[in-house]
Design a protein around this motif. Structure first.
Motif, PDB file in Angstrom:
ATOM      1  N   LYS A  88      12.985   2.666 -30.952  1.00 14.11           N
ATOM      2  CA  LYS A  88      14.037   1.718 -31.330  1.00 14.11           C
ATOM      3  C   LYS A  88      15.220   2.407 -31.993  1.00 14.11           C
ATOM      4  O   LYS A  88      16.306   1.856 -32.056  1.00 14.11           O
ATOM      5  CB  LYS A  88      13.468   0.652 -32.281  1.00 14.11           C
ATOM      6  CG  LYS A  88      12.270  -0.109 -31.739  1.00 14.11           C
ATOM      7  CD  LYS A  88      12.655  -0.974 -30.551  1.00 14.11           C
ATOM      8  CE  LYS A  88      11.507  -1.878 -30.114  1.00 14.11           C
ATOM      9  NZ  LYS A  88      10.282  -1.183 -29.731  1.00 14.11           N
ATOM     10  N   ILE A  89      14.988   3.621 -32.534  1.00 13.59           N
ATOM     11  CA  ILE A  89      16.071   4.315 -33.238  1.00 13.59           C
ATOM     12  C   ILE A  89      16.274   5.743 -32.737  1.00 13.59           C
ATOM     13  O   ILE A  89      17.131   6.468 -33.248  1.00 13.59           O
ATOM     14  CB  ILE A  89      15.830   4.330 -34.765  1.00 13.59           C
ATOM     15  CG1 ILE A  89      14.504   4.977 -35.112  1.00 13.59           C
ATOM     16  CG2 ILE A  89      15.918   2.922 -35.326  1.00 13.59           C
ATOM     17  CD1 ILE A  89      14.262   5.114 -36.612  1.00 13.59           C
ATOM     18  N   VAL A  90      15.505   6.144 -31.715  1.00 14.90           N
ATOM     19  CA  VAL A  90      15.646   7.473 -31.120  1.00 14.90           C
ATOM     20  C   VAL A  90      15.888   7.295 -29.626  1.00 14.90           C
ATOM     21  O   VAL A  90      15.240   6.467 -28.976  1.00 14.90           O
ATOM     22  CB  VAL A  90      14.385   8.329 -31.372  1.00 14.90           C
ATOM     23  CG1 VAL A  90      14.476   9.663 -30.643  1.00 14.90           C
ATOM     24  CG2 VAL A  90      14.196   8.553 -32.866  1.00 14.90           C
ATOM     25  N   GLY A  91      16.803   8.081 -29.075  1.00 15.12           N
ATOM     26  CA  GLY A  91      17.237   7.872 -27.698  1.00 15.12           C
ATOM     27  C   GLY A  91      16.381   8.505 -26.624  1.00 15.12           C
ATOM     28  O   GLY A  91      16.797   8.583 -25.464  1.00 15.12           O
TER      29      GLY A  91
ATOM     30  N   GLY B 142      32.412  -0.221 -25.973  1.00 12.76           N
ATOM     31  CA  GLY B 142      33.534   0.184 -26.817  1.00 12.76           C
ATOM     32  C   GLY B 142      33.146   1.014 -28.023  1.00 12.76           C
ATOM     33  O   GLY B 142      33.968   1.222 -28.931  1.00 12.76           O
ATOM     34  N   LEU B 143      31.910   1.511 -28.035  1.00 11.14           N
ATOM     35  CA  LEU B 143      31.422   2.316 -29.145  1.00 11.14           C
ATOM     36  C   LEU B 143      31.409   3.796 -28.771  1.00 11.14           C
ATOM     37  O   LEU B 143      31.065   4.160 -27.645  1.00 11.14           O
ATOM     38  CB  LEU B 143      30.011   1.878 -29.532  1.00 11.14           C
ATOM     39  CG  LEU B 143      29.871   0.413 -29.971  1.00 11.14           C
ATOM     40  CD1 LEU B 143      28.399   0.019 -30.043  1.00 11.14           C
ATOM     41  CD2 LEU B 143      30.548   0.178 -31.308  1.00 11.14           C
TER      42      LEU B 143
ATOM     43  N   GLY C 225      20.434   1.710 -33.269  1.00 13.01           N
ATOM     44  CA  GLY C 225      19.373   0.736 -33.484  1.00 13.01           C
ATOM     45  C   GLY C 225      19.457   0.003 -34.800  1.00 13.01           C
ATOM     46  O   GLY C 225      18.598  -0.828 -35.094  1.00 13.01           O
ATOM     47  N   MET C 226      20.495   0.284 -35.607  1.00  8.51           N
ATOM     48  CA  MET C 226      20.610  -0.371 -36.914  1.00  8.51           C
ATOM     49  C   MET C 226      21.980  -1.030 -37.068  1.00  8.51           C
ATOM     50  O   MET C 226      22.992  -0.461 -36.695  1.00  8.51           O
ATOM     51  CB  MET C 226      20.396   0.650 -38.033  1.00  8.51           C
ATOM     52  CG  MET C 226      19.028   1.288 -37.989  1.00  8.51           C
ATOM     53  SD  MET C 226      18.703   2.317 -39.427  1.00  8.51           S
ATOM     54  CE  MET C 226      17.231   3.172 -38.862  1.00  8.51           C
ATOM     55  N   ARG C 227      21.970  -2.245 -37.591  1.00  5.56           N
ATOM     56  CA  ARG C 227      23.186  -3.031 -37.808  1.00  5.56           C
ATOM     57  C   ARG C 227      23.993  -3.175 -36.513  1.00  5.56           C
ATOM     58  O   ARG C 227      25.220  -3.011 -36.492  1.00  5.56           O
ATOM     59  CB  ARG C 227      24.067  -2.424 -38.899  1.00  5.56           C
ATOM     60  CG  ARG C 227      23.465  -2.303 -40.290  1.00  5.56           C
ATOM     61  CD  ARG C 227      22.988  -3.613 -40.902  1.00  5.56           C
ATOM     62  NE  ARG C 227      23.956  -4.682 -40.946  1.00  5.56           N
ATOM     63  CZ  ARG C 227      24.794  -4.890 -41.963  1.00  5.56           C
ATOM     64  NH1 ARG C 227      24.789  -4.080 -43.002  1.00  5.56           N
ATOM     65  NH2 ARG C 227      25.620  -5.920 -41.942  1.00  5.56           N
ATOM     66  N   ASN C 228      23.306  -3.501 -35.429  1.00  4.11           N
ATOM     67  CA  ASN C 228      23.972  -3.595 -34.127  1.00  4.11           C
ATOM     68  C   ASN C 228      25.100  -4.621 -34.128  1.00  4.11           C
ATOM     69  O   ASN C 228      26.160  -4.390 -33.548  1.00  4.11           O
ATOM     70  CB  ASN C 228      22.951  -3.942 -33.036  1.00  4.11           C
ATOM     71  CG  ASN C 228      21.962  -2.813 -32.800  1.00  4.11           C
ATOM     72  OD1 ASN C 228      22.231  -1.668 -33.153  1.00  4.11           O
ATOM     73  ND2 ASN C 228      20.821  -3.133 -32.218  1.00  4.11           N
ATOM     74  N   GLN C 229      24.866  -5.765 -34.755  1.00  4.31           N
ATOM     75  CA  GLN C 229      25.905  -6.792 -34.786  1.00  4.31           C
ATOM     76  C   GLN C 229      27.094  -6.331 -35.612  1.00  4.31           C
ATOM     77  O   GLN C 229      28.249  -6.593 -35.248  1.00  4.31           O
ATOM     78  CB  GLN C 229      25.346  -8.101 -35.350  1.00  4.31           C
ATOM     79  CG  GLN C 229      26.318  -9.280 -35.253  1.00  4.31           C
ATOM     80  CD  GLN C 229      26.748  -9.576 -33.827  1.00  4.31           C
ATOM     81  OE1 GLN C 229      25.895  -9.686 -32.926  1.00  4.31           O
ATOM     82  NE2 GLN C 229      28.055  -9.701 -33.594  1.00  4.31           N
ATOM     83  N   MET C 230      26.820  -5.642 -36.718  1.00  6.25           N
ATOM     84  CA  MET C 230      27.905  -5.109 -37.534  1.00  6.25           C
ATOM     85  C   MET C 230      28.730  -4.096 -36.750  1.00  6.25           C
ATOM     86  O   MET C 230      29.964  -4.078 -36.831  1.00  6.25           O
ATOM     87  CB  MET C 230      27.340  -4.469 -38.800  1.00  6.25           C
ATOM     88  CG  MET C 230      28.383  -3.734 -39.646  1.00  6.25           C
ATOM     89  SD  MET C 230      29.667  -4.829 -40.305  1.00  6.25           S
ATOM     90  CE  MET C 230      28.764  -5.606 -41.657  1.00  6.25           C
TER      91      MET C 230
END
Length: 307
Positions: A35-38, A56-57, A256-261
């Motif tokens: 979830k946090i490693v690609g 856009g990231l 994987g963290m604060r995706n909406q932010m």
């Protein structure tokens, strides 16, 4: 607060456990690390980077690994970084590269890590790709900054990281000022003694705000590495108050963290860069993320019970 402190110390302790690290490599990242490693290879991370870019990231990738003890392995890590840079260029990905000096032989010899870094930076320079030296624990902080200054004299495509929980960081920031540094400013994720680091969250947060303000007002490019609403809001107000261009800074957050932010900040017109790690040596990174944010433990629990 006491329970949170105990939880943090527990996971930081686990992050340095060599036996568990070996077991993690053997049994893979099934305990929620995906979830946090690609992925374990950069090829697995490419579709994720493409998706993030489409949203856009921007991205920075890190081939996970620390504490290399042989020259041969350090050279292998160097070649992996070079191949990643070439793949970024070939696939036209909007991505930078982050790395740790211990993965390139810093604990073996200064000359070895310098030669490995020069090979990586020369390749990255061909394609206009920025390389950021990640900061490690306090015992390696000064050596990392010394290497950064040595290499920055020759390579412009180089950044590094400062951690606000260390007492020394404010002076380090002043010392780097003449180098026009590209800095990622973060709170810090290693277990440190109260002799070298702030132990209260409030002090760490206030120091991070001071670092952000100083580096921006000095005119240097600043990556604000934080998931903290208060730090993000502080940065927004600061740049508005001082008329600082949005081209001079960015927000960085972990994959994987604060995706909406991340999406919200991008939609507001800010540059957002996602830190996307990959590689087999994911265990230490994963434990430090669990220590930083207790909510991340849910990833591990889900991984254990999912089929």
């Amino acid at each position: 607060m006491v329970l949170e402190a105990i939880s943090k110390n527990f996971f930081l302790y686990l992050s340095n456990n060599k036996v568990l690290d070996r077991l993690a490599k053997r049994y893979g990242s099934r305990f929620g690390a995906d979830k946090i490693v690609g992925g374990e290879k950069f090829s697995q991370a490419i579709p994720l980077i493409e998706q993030l870019n489409e949203e856009g990231l921007e991205v920075t990738v890190d081939h996970l690994g620390e504490f290399v003890n042989s020259e041969a392995e350090a050279k292998e890590r160097k070649q992996e970084c070079i191949e990643t840079i070439q793949s970024i260029a070939h696939n036209q990905l909007n991505s930078e590269v982050s790395l740790k000096l211990t993965s390139l032989g810093m604990d073996i010899s200064e000359q070895l890590v310098k030669e490995n870094m020069e090979g990586i930076l020369a390749e990255a320079q061909k394609y206009g790709i920025t390389v950021t030296i990640d900061m490690e624990d306090s015992s390696r902080c000064q050596a990392t900054l010394n290497m950064y200054k040595t290499l920055k004299a020759k390579y412009d495509n180089l950044g590094t990281v400062l951690q606000s929980y260390l007492y020394s960081t404010e002076e380090d920031l002043k010392d780097l000022h003449p180098y026009d540094p590209y800095l990622r400013l973060v709170k810090g994720a290693y277990k440190e003694s109260g002799k070298v680091a702030f132990t209260e969250k409030e002090s760490v947060d206030e120091n991070l705000k001071r670092l952000i303000k100083t580096n921006l007002l000095n005119g240097h490019y600043t990556a604000v590495g934080s998931h903290d609403d208060a730090i993000i809001d502080y940065t927004k107000k600061l740049v508005e108050e001082h008329g600082i261009s949005r081209d001079q800074f960015e927000f960085q957050m972990l994959y994987g963290m604060r995706n909406q932010m991340q999406k919200d900040l991008k939609d507001e017109g800010y540059t957002v860069r996602v830190y996307l790690p990959y590689g087999e040596d994911w265990y230490g990174y994963f434990m430090r993320r669990l220590a930083e944010r207790p909510a991340n433990i849910a990833f591990a629990i889900k991984g254990i019970f999912s089929k």
